[in-house]
Design a protein around this motif. Structure first.
Motif, PDB file in Angstrom:
ATOM      1  N   VAL A  53     -32.544   4.476  72.988  1.00 13.23           N
ATOM      2  CA  VAL A  53     -32.952   4.234  71.605  1.00 13.23           C
ATOM      3  C   VAL A  53     -33.681   2.903  71.605  1.00 13.23           C
ATOM      4  CG1 VAL A  53     -32.198   3.877  69.235  1.00 13.23           C
ATOM      5  CG2 VAL A  53     -30.999   5.530  70.689  1.00 13.23           C
ATOM      6  N   ASP A  54     -34.953   2.920  71.217  1.00 17.31           N
ATOM      7  CA  ASP A  54     -35.782   1.731  71.259  1.00 17.31           C
ATOM      8  C   ASP A  54     -36.025   1.193  69.851  1.00 17.31           C
ATOM      9  OD1 ASP A  54     -36.353   1.916  74.173  1.00 17.31           O
ATOM     10  OD2 ASP A  54     -37.367   3.769  73.569  1.00 17.31           O
ATOM     11  N   GLY A  55     -36.478  -0.050  69.791  1.00 15.48           N
ATOM     12  CA  GLY A  55     -36.849  -0.638  68.502  1.00 15.48           C
ATOM     13  C   GLY A  55     -35.687  -0.973  67.597  1.00 15.48           C
ATOM     14  N   ILE A  56     -34.503  -1.252  68.173  1.00 21.60           N
ATOM     15  CA  ILE A  56     -33.343  -1.652  67.364  1.00 21.60           C
ATOM     16  C   ILE A  56     -33.527  -3.103  66.941  1.00 21.60           C
ATOM     17  CG2 ILE A  56     -30.833  -1.883  67.325  1.00 21.60           C
ATOM     18  CD1 ILE A  56     -30.757   0.144  69.642  1.00 21.60           C
ATOM     19  N   LEU A  57     -33.347  -3.382  65.656  1.00 20.78           N
ATOM     20  CA  LEU A  57     -33.559  -4.736  65.149  1.00 20.78           C
ATOM     21  C   LEU A  57     -32.392  -5.648  65.515  1.00 20.78           C
ATOM     22  CD1 LEU A  57     -35.036  -4.051  61.591  1.00 20.78           C
ATOM     23  CD2 LEU A  57     -36.254  -4.569  63.712  1.00 20.78           C
ATOM     24  N   ASN A  58     -32.715  -6.814  66.032  1.00 18.46           N
ATOM     25  CA  ASN A  58     -31.723  -7.847  66.345  1.00 18.46           C
ATOM     26  C   ASN A  58     -31.796  -8.918  65.261  1.00 18.46           C
ATOM     27  OD1 ASN A  58     -30.089  -9.830  67.386  1.00 18.46           O
ATOM     28  ND2 ASN A  58     -31.572 -10.510  68.928  1.00 18.46           N
ATOM     29  N   THR A  59     -30.781  -8.953  64.393  1.00 17.89           N
ATOM     30  CA  THR A  59     -30.759  -9.909  63.273  1.00 17.89           C
ATOM     31  C   THR A  59     -29.745 -11.036  63.491  1.00 17.89           C
ATOM     32  OG1 THR A  59     -29.152  -8.521  62.099  1.00 17.89           O
ATOM     33  CG2 THR A  59     -31.491  -8.124  61.650  1.00 17.89           C
ATOM     34  N   GLU A  75     -36.568  -7.173  68.511  1.00 18.11           N
ATOM     35  CA  GLU A  75     -36.173  -5.795  68.794  1.00 18.11           C
ATOM     36  C   GLU A  75     -35.586  -5.691  70.190  1.00 18.11           C
ATOM     37  OE1 GLU A  75     -39.499  -3.252  68.269  1.00 18.11           O
ATOM     38  OE2 GLU A  75     -39.509  -3.396  66.073  1.00 18.11           O
ATOM     39  N   PHE A  76     -34.690  -4.719  70.375  1.00 22.13           N
ATOM     40  CA  PHE A  76     -34.141  -4.455  71.705  1.00 22.13           C
ATOM     41  C   PHE A  76     -33.889  -2.963  71.848  1.00 22.13           C
ATOM     42  CE2 PHE A  76     -30.440  -5.004  69.023  1.00 22.13           C
ATOM     43  CZ  PHE A  76     -29.525  -4.099  69.506  1.00 22.13           C
ATOM     44  N   ASN A 106     -23.948  16.092  94.048  1.00 24.66           N
ATOM     45  CA  ASN A 106     -24.758  15.007  93.488  1.00 24.66           C
ATOM     46  C   ASN A 106     -24.046  13.681  93.721  1.00 24.66           C
ATOM     47  OD1 ASN A 106     -26.770  16.627  92.282  1.00 24.66           O
ATOM     48  ND2 ASN A 106     -25.565  16.868  90.410  1.00 24.66           N
ATOM     49  N   GLY A 107     -24.765  12.694  94.215  1.00 24.19           N
ATOM     50  CA  GLY A 107     -24.286  11.324  94.195  1.00 24.19           C
ATOM     51  C   GLY A 107     -25.132  10.570  93.185  1.00 24.19           C
ATOM     52  N   LYS A 108     -24.522   9.824  92.278  1.00 26.24           N
ATOM     53  CA  LYS A 108     -25.300   9.226  91.192  1.00 26.24           C
ATOM     54  C   LYS A 108     -24.947   7.764  90.960  1.00 26.24           C
ATOM     55  CE  LYS A 108     -22.188  11.534  87.910  1.00 26.24           C
ATOM     56  NZ  LYS A 108     -22.111  12.564  86.854  1.00 26.24           N
ATOM     57  N   ILE A 109     -26.000   7.024  90.635  1.00 24.19           N
ATOM     58  CA  ILE A 109     -25.879   5.622  90.248  1.00 24.19           C
ATOM     59  C   ILE A 109     -26.348   5.502  88.806  1.00 24.19           C
ATOM     60  CG2 ILE A 109     -26.622   3.258  90.681  1.00 24.19           C
ATOM     61  CD1 ILE A 109     -27.093   4.034  93.581  1.00 24.19           C
ATOM     62  N   ILE A 110     -25.566   4.838  87.977  1.00 23.12           N
ATOM     63  CA  ILE A 110     -25.868   4.733  86.553  1.00 23.12           C
ATOM     64  C   ILE A 110     -25.997   3.264  86.161  1.00 23.12           C
ATOM     65  CG2 ILE A 110     -25.015   5.208  84.222  1.00 23.12           C
ATOM     66  CD1 ILE A 110     -23.499   7.583  85.439  1.00 23.12           C
ATOM     67  N   HIS A 111     -27.033   2.977  85.397  1.00 24.78           N
ATOM     68  CA  HIS A 111     -27.225   1.628  84.845  1.00 24.78           C
ATOM     69  C   HIS A 111     -27.397   1.749  83.339  1.00 24.78           C
ATOM     70  CE1 HIS A 111     -28.260  -2.492  84.311  1.00 24.78           C
ATOM     71  NE2 HIS A 111     -29.538  -2.256  84.037  1.00 24.78           N
ATOM     72  N   ARG A 112     -26.570   1.036  82.591  1.00 19.17           N
ATOM     73  CA  ARG A 112     -26.632   1.068  81.129  1.00 19.17           C
ATOM     74  C   ARG A 112     -26.934  -0.346  80.637  1.00 19.17           C
ATOM     75  NH1 ARG A 112     -21.639   4.437  78.804  1.00 19.17           N
ATOM     76  NH2 ARG A 112     -23.165   4.745  77.147  1.00 19.17           N
ATOM     77  N   LYS A 113     -27.818  -0.433  79.647  1.00 16.86           N
ATOM     78  CA  LYS A 113     -28.258  -1.750  79.182  1.00 16.86           C
ATOM     79  C   LYS A 113     -28.425  -1.736  77.668  1.00 16.86           C
ATOM     80  CE  LYS A 113     -31.727  -5.318  80.098  1.00 16.86           C
ATOM     81  NZ  LYS A 113     -32.984  -5.655  80.823  1.00 16.86           N
ATOM     82  N   VAL A 114     -27.893  -2.757  77.016  1.00 19.10           N
ATOM     83  CA  VAL A 114     -28.051  -2.938  75.567  1.00 19.10           C
ATOM     84  C   VAL A 114     -28.737  -4.283  75.361  1.00 19.10           C
ATOM     85  CG1 VAL A 114     -26.903  -3.035  73.330  1.00 19.10           C
ATOM     86  CG2 VAL A 114     -25.936  -1.627  75.169  1.00 19.10           C
TER      87      VAL A 114
END
Length: 217
Positions: A53-59, A75-76, A106-114
């Motif tokens: 989800v893009d364009g989230i306002l950082n207030t 925005e983030f 399946n071998g999987k690597i996950i990266h999550r970023k906020v």
């Protein structure tokens, strides 16, 4: 995805890409996959995923020293990335000449970023199998997602001013944590029926979770 399905590729090299938008473009999903045959019985695949989800306002910095300044609103994005390495192989069952069996992992690597506030790295594995009955036309498949449980280790970064804003607005300040995704079992059966020029593809699916929250058909 059932990794055992890799054995069904026809070409020596397959490449696929998909872009999908949700909620009028608020969320975006991108998929890129490459698959190749190793030999007549086995195949290898690499997949890259992005869902965000893009364009989230950082207030958080909107008000400083009692003054409101909209120029400080930025925005983030909240994004999940995944890299999957897949392997599948066909296996002959001598007693059952009219049965095609394949299995995969399946071998999987996950990266999550906020934004710049939080990020996580994780890893896990899936296994799957497929069975094709040549005489009857029935197909069966089973996938166990996150068979090892998938672990995501979260860390967070906030300035002192941002932490104060969170507290003043009745929000909690997140701390380092470990997110665990428990195994999920997916089973499917399928058969195609033909009547003259009419064909009907039927399917039955079973989705079993192990977190104690839901089971669904």
């Amino acid at each position: 995805w059932n990794p055992a399905g890799l054995t069904n590729i026809d070409a020596n090299i397959d490449l696929a890409f998909m872009h999908s938008e949700y909620f009028a473009g608020i969320a975006n999903y991108d998929y890129l996959a490459f698959a190749t045959k190793i030999d007549k019985k086995s195949a290898l695949g690499i997949t890259a995923l992005r869902f965000g989800v893009d364009g989230i306002l950082n207030t958080l910095d909107l008000i400083q020293n009692g003054q409101i300044n909209y120029d400080r609103v930025t925005e983030f994005s909240a994004v999940d990335y995944g890299i999957l390495l897949s392997y599948a192989r066909k296996k002959k069952i001598r007693k059952y000449r009219y049965v095609d069996f394949s299995y995969g992992v399946n071998g999987k690597i996950i990266h999550r970023k906020v934004g710049e506030f939080g990020k996580a790295w994780g890893f896990g594995a899936d296994v799957g199998a497929q069975l094709h009955m040549k005489k009857t036309g029935w197909d069966f498949g089973v996938t166990i997602r996150d068979i090892t449980s998938t672990f995501n280790s979260w860390s967070y970064t906030f300035t002192e001013e941002q932490e104060q804003v969170l507290l003043q607005t009745n929000n909690f300040i997140p701390v380092k944590s470990l997110e665990i995704t428990l195994p999920r079992i997916l089973f499917g059966a399928s058969k195609k029926f033909d009547w003259n020029k009419i064909g009907l593809q039927t399917e039955l699916d079973l989705d079993i979770t192990t977190d104690g929250k839901r089971n669904a058909f």
